[in-house]
Design a protein around this motif. Structure first.
Motif, mmCIF file in Angstrom:
data_model
loop_
_atom_site.group_PDB
_atom_site.id
_atom_site.type_symbol
_atom_site.label_atom_id
_atom_site.label_comp_id
_atom_site.label_asym_id
_atom_site.label_seq_id
_atom_site.Cartn_x
_atom_site.Cartn_y
_atom_site.Cartn_z
ATOM 1 N N ARG A 324 23.024 -21.051 2.926
ATOM 2 C CA ARG A 324 21.841 -20.221 2.759
ATOM 3 C C ARG A 324 21.627 -19.894 1.287
ATOM 4 O O ARG A 324 22.576 -19.737 0.528
ATOM 5 N N ARG A 325 20.364 -19.753 0.887
ATOM 6 C CA ARG A 325 20.048 -19.434 -0.505
ATOM 7 C C ARG A 325 20.478 -18.020 -0.865
ATOM 8 O O ARG A 325 20.811 -17.742 -2.016
ATOM 9 N N SER A 326 20.467 -17.127 0.091
ATOM 10 C CA SER A 326 20.856 -15.739 -0.178
ATOM 11 C C SER A 326 21.471 -15.131 1.077
ATOM 12 O O SER A 326 21.233 -15.593 2.189
ATOM 13 N N GLU A 327 22.275 -14.125 0.883
ATOM 14 C CA GLU A 327 23.007 -13.503 1.978
ATOM 15 C C GLU A 327 22.054 -12.804 2.946
ATOM 16 O O GLU A 327 21.088 -12.161 2.554
ATOM 17 N N ARG A 328 22.354 -12.962 4.239
ATOM 18 C CA ARG A 328 21.539 -12.347 5.267
ATOM 19 C C ARG A 328 22.123 -10.986 5.652
ATOM 20 O O ARG A 328 23.328 -10.843 5.814
ATOM 21 N N ARG A 329 21.264 -9.974 5.817
ATOM 22 C CA ARG A 329 21.702 -8.636 6.213
ATOM 23 C C ARG A 329 21.109 -8.286 7.571
ATOM 24 O O ARG A 329 19.896 -8.438 7.786
ATOM 25 N N HIS A 330 21.967 -7.828 8.461
ATOM 26 C CA HIS A 330 21.503 -7.426 9.789
ATOM 27 C C HIS A 330 20.625 -6.183 9.665
ATOM 28 O O HIS A 330 20.969 -5.230 8.965
ATOM 29 N N LYS A 331 19.484 -6.190 10.348
ATOM 30 C CA LYS A 331 18.568 -5.065 10.250
ATOM 31 C C LYS A 331 17.695 -5.029 11.497
ATOM 32 O O LYS A 331 16.573 -5.528 11.510
ATOM 33 N N GLU A 332 18.215 -4.459 12.569
ATOM 34 C CA GLU A 332 17.522 -4.458 13.849
ATOM 35 C C GLU A 332 16.623 -3.225 13.965
ATOM 36 O O GLU A 332 17.094 -2.101 14.152
ATOM 37 N N HIS A 333 15.328 -3.433 13.813
ATOM 38 C CA HIS A 333 14.386 -2.345 14.069
ATOM 39 C C HIS A 333 13.010 -2.936 14.353
ATOM 40 O O HIS A 333 12.727 -4.102 14.066
ATOM 41 N N SER A 334 12.151 -2.126 14.928
ATOM 42 C CA SER A 334 10.829 -2.605 15.323
ATOM 43 C C SER A 334 9.949 -2.825 14.099
ATOM 44 O O SER A 334 10.115 -2.177 13.052
ATOM 45 N N THR A 335 9.026 -3.741 14.230
ATOM 46 C CA THR A 335 8.083 -4.037 13.160
ATOM 47 C C THR A 335 6.771 -4.470 13.789
ATOM 48 O O THR A 335 6.706 -4.781 14.991
ATOM 49 N N SER A 336 5.718 -4.507 13.020
ATOM 50 C CA SER A 336 4.400 -4.936 13.506
ATOM 51 C C SER A 336 4.058 -6.267 12.859
ATOM 52 O O SER A 336 4.337 -6.476 11.668
ATOM 53 N N ALA A 337 3.440 -7.152 13.623
ATOM 54 C CA ALA A 337 3.158 -8.499 13.121
ATOM 55 C C ALA A 337 1.708 -8.885 13.365
ATOM 56 O O ALA A 337 1.070 -8.442 14.325
ATOM 57 N N ALA A 338 1.199 -9.726 12.478
ATOM 58 C CA ALA A 338 -0.131 -10.315 12.643
ATOM 59 C C ALA A 338 -0.042 -11.771 12.194
ATOM 60 O O ALA A 338 0.655 -12.086 11.220
ATOM 61 N N LEU A 339 -0.738 -12.644 12.905
ATOM 62 C CA LEU A 339 -0.638 -14.085 12.656
ATOM 63 C C LEU A 339 -1.965 -14.666 12.180
ATOM 64 O O LEU A 339 -3.026 -14.308 12.691
ATOM 65 N N GLY A 340 -1.884 -15.569 11.224
ATOM 66 C CA GLY A 340 -3.060 -16.283 10.759
ATOM 67 C C GLY A 340 -3.824 -15.543 9.676
ATOM 68 O O GLY A 340 -3.897 -14.316 9.675
ATOM 69 N N LEU A 341 -4.379 -16.304 8.747
ATOM 70 C CA LEU A 341 -5.072 -15.712 7.604
ATOM 71 C C LEU A 341 -6.203 -14.786 8.041
ATOM 72 O O LEU A 341 -6.315 -13.650 7.555
ATOM 73 N N ASN A 342 -7.060 -15.246 8.960
ATOM 74 C CA ASN A 342 -8.222 -14.450 9.343
ATOM 75 C C ASN A 342 -7.825 -13.134 10.002
ATOM 76 O O ASN A 342 -8.404 -12.083 9.720
ATOM 77 N N ARG A 343 -6.833 -13.186 10.903
ATOM 78 C CA ARG A 343 -6.404 -11.965 11.589
ATOM 79 C C ARG A 343 -5.776 -10.980 10.597
ATOM 80 O O ARG A 343 -6.060 -9.781 10.637
ATOM 81 N N ILE A 344 -4.917 -11.492 9.724
ATOM 82 C CA ILE A 344 -4.286 -10.624 8.723
ATOM 83 C C ILE A 344 -5.351 -10.006 7.819
ATOM 84 O O ILE A 344 -5.322 -8.804 7.519
ATOM 85 N N TYR A 345 -6.300 -10.811 7.396
ATOM 86 C CA TYR A 345 -7.388 -10.335 6.528
ATOM 87 C C TYR A 345 -8.144 -9.188 7.198
ATOM 88 O O TYR A 345 -8.397 -8.137 6.577
ATOM 89 N N GLN A 346 -8.511 -9.369 8.465
ATOM 90 C CA GLN A 346 -9.279 -8.347 9.181
ATOM 91 C C GLN A 346 -8.491 -7.045 9.306
ATOM 92 O O GLN A 346 -9.033 -5.955 9.089
ATOM 93 N N LEU A 347 -7.199 -7.155 9.675
ATOM 94 C CA LEU A 347 -6.389 -5.956 9.867
ATOM 95 C C LEU A 347 -6.164 -5.209 8.557
ATOM 96 O O LEU A 347 -6.210 -3.972 8.509
ATOM 97 N N LEU A 348 -5.898 -5.933 7.485
ATOM 98 C CA LEU A 348 -5.661 -5.276 6.200
ATOM 99 C C LEU A 348 -6.945 -4.652 5.655
ATOM 100 O O LEU A 348 -6.930 -3.558 5.081
#
Length: 496
Positions: A324-348
């Motif tokens: 791996r290029r860099s060390e991975r750190r465990h970090k289990e927590h909820s997050t919000s996601a949006a997919l695709g340029l148009n959807r991200i653009y609209q939400l932001l």
């Protein structure tokens, strides 16, 4: 209305070698309306499944019935594959409808041929020996086909597939015909059990979870020409070989370890293939492609060269030491996601609330990327190289999907590379056209724009607007070309 019962009866009459008392299966299929393709294939699958469950059918009748079903199912399946891939349109059949029947068809045919071999093993018949070779070839082909289509949907091939592939190869090798060249069908190119088996292993080792669907499809075709450069051996040579497979297990090939010794192991030497691909990658960078690789569009040539270079590394011994290029750190927590340029653009731009975003779980992170997972919804279409935004209390990250794995329980695991923090929705204007884009002030490549692929050309002039601010910009070279987007550098030439 199409005579489904007549078709199945005609196929079974052929299997029993009874005198024809009605229209032939071939005649019926010639008259088949295109929009009935899926329904007819479904009827054939049902009949095959019933045959596979019936232990009382004799070997000769079973084999002839399976052959008859196979001969009629193949052209129907080929039509549905084209429908699934968008190469052919049938109004009454959607790609989503075609896939389950295709998978069921290949599963039943693989099992049907394997049952013929099992029946032959229980009561060997010398007159059936030649047929047994063809049956093994066809069965291996259908198991390998199922594995390929699992990868094309970002699933792992099920253990049952590797159990059957390993066992069938073992049977062919013990009987001395593993390398025998045969035509699986009159219209097919000659191949062998060993070729198909090596092809299946190389496709798995190519790390399909990191590939776009079209790359997997393309790679599968290339491997038809490349697999001959890979040898499968019984004697271990740790300094030369790269992978090993245990024929007694239900797993694909693994990196070779020195303790992998015994009659059950077979060893893969992929270094010659790696050297060949490295040479192809070098030539592809100069715009030179062999006959086996049709010359791609100029914009796609760097991507093909990059793919060949990556494959050369994967199949090489040096590829086994990647880290791996860099060390991975465990970090289990909820997050919000949006997919695709148009959807991200609209939400932001609208500063959408949490319920407008999808609920994901962040699993780990590193300096370069992050790992996340979510529960798939019906007909999940996420693919490698899609762009996504992940939002939590620290802000919003723009990223691109680099690795994807789906479980049959509906869990989707995503590995993504960071592009930049706090993406800003901007508008690009040119000759009255307005194009949504995302701007990142800081990224590993400096300031960047994410925009639609078909609107990018180096040196292109746009007016970039963000709120009340306006800038005249000139697009730079593409930093990365994705299937639908371009990540581009740019320079500001004037304000306002």
């Amino acid at each position: 209305m199409f005579d489904f019962k007549g078709l199945i009866d005609a196929l079974m009459r052929r299997a029993r070698e009874e005198e024809d008392s009605g229209p032939s299966a071939t005649r019926l299929l010639i008259d088949l309306p295109r929009d009935e393709t899926l329904v007819v294939l479904t009827e054939i699958i049902k009949a095959l499944a019933a045959l596979n469950r019936n232990a009382k059918v004799g070997l000769k009748e079973r084999y002839q019935a399976v052959q008859a079903f196979d001969d009629k199912a193949r052209p129907l399946a080929q039509v549905l594959v084209r429908v699934f891939r968008g190469e052919e349109k049938i109004d009454s059949i959607s790609p989503r409808q075609a896939l389950p029947s295709l998978l069921a068809c290949w599963k039943e045919l693989a099992s049907a041929y394997k049952l013929c071999l099992k029946q032959h093993a229980q009561s060997p018949n010398k007159r059936f020996a030649q047929d047994a070779e063809l049956i093994t070839l066809r069965s291996v082909s259908y198991y390998a086909l199922q594995a390929k289509w699992a990868y094309m949907r970002y699933f792992d091939a099920e253990p049952r597939l590797w159990r059957s592939l390993n066992r069938l190869y073992q049977i062919a090798e013990a009987a001395g015909f593993a390398n025998k060249s045969m035509q699986a069908y009159p219209d097919a190119e000659a191949t062998s059990v060993s070729q198909i088996y090596r092809h299946a292993m190389l496709l798995k080792l190519a790390e399909p979870e990191r590939r776009r669907i079209e790359e997997i499809w393309q790679l599968d075709r290339w491997l038809q020409h490349w697999q001959e450069k890979v040898t499968l051996e019984k004697i271990i040579r740790p300094r030369d070989q790269t992978y090993a497979i245990n024929l007694d297990e239900t797993r694909p090939p693994m990196k070779l370890r020195r303790n992998m010794v015994g009659e059950r192991y077979r060893y893969l030497d992929t270094e010659p293939l790696a050297d060949y691909l490295a040479e192809l990658a070098l030539n592809a960078g100069k715009g030179i492609f062999p006959v086996a690789i049709p010359v791609p569009a100029k914009a796609d040539q760097p991507a093909v060269a990059s793919l060949l270079s990556d494959l050369a590394l994967i199949y090489s011994r040096a590829g086994q030491t990647r880290s791996r290029r860099s060390e991975r750190r465990h970090k289990e927590h909820s997050t919000s996601a949006a997919l695709g340029l148009n959807r991200i653009y609209q939400l932001l731009r609208a500063n959408g609330g949490a319920r407008d975003w999808e609920e994901w779980m962040l699993a780990d992170e590193s300096a370069n990327g992050m790992g996340a997972h979510y529960k798939a919804k019906f007909d999940d279409k996420l693919a490698v190289c899609e762009v996504l935004a992940l939002k939590d209390e620290d802000g919003v990250w723009l990223a691109v999907v680099r690795r994807l794995n789906k479980s049959r329980e509906g869990l989707v695991k995503v590995g993504a590379e960071r592009l930049g923090m706090q993406p800003t929705p901007v508008m690009l204007e040119d000759n009255g056209q307005s194009l949504p884009a995302l701007y990142c002030a800081e990224s590993p490549h400096g300031r960047i724009l994410l925009m639609g692929r078909d609107k990018h050309h180096k040196g292109g002039l746009y007016t970039l607007s963000s709120g009340s601010k306006r800038y005249q910009i000139t697009l730079g070279a593409a930093i990365e070309t994705l299937p639908d987007y371009i990540i581009s550098s740019f320079s500001v030439t004037a304000k306002g």
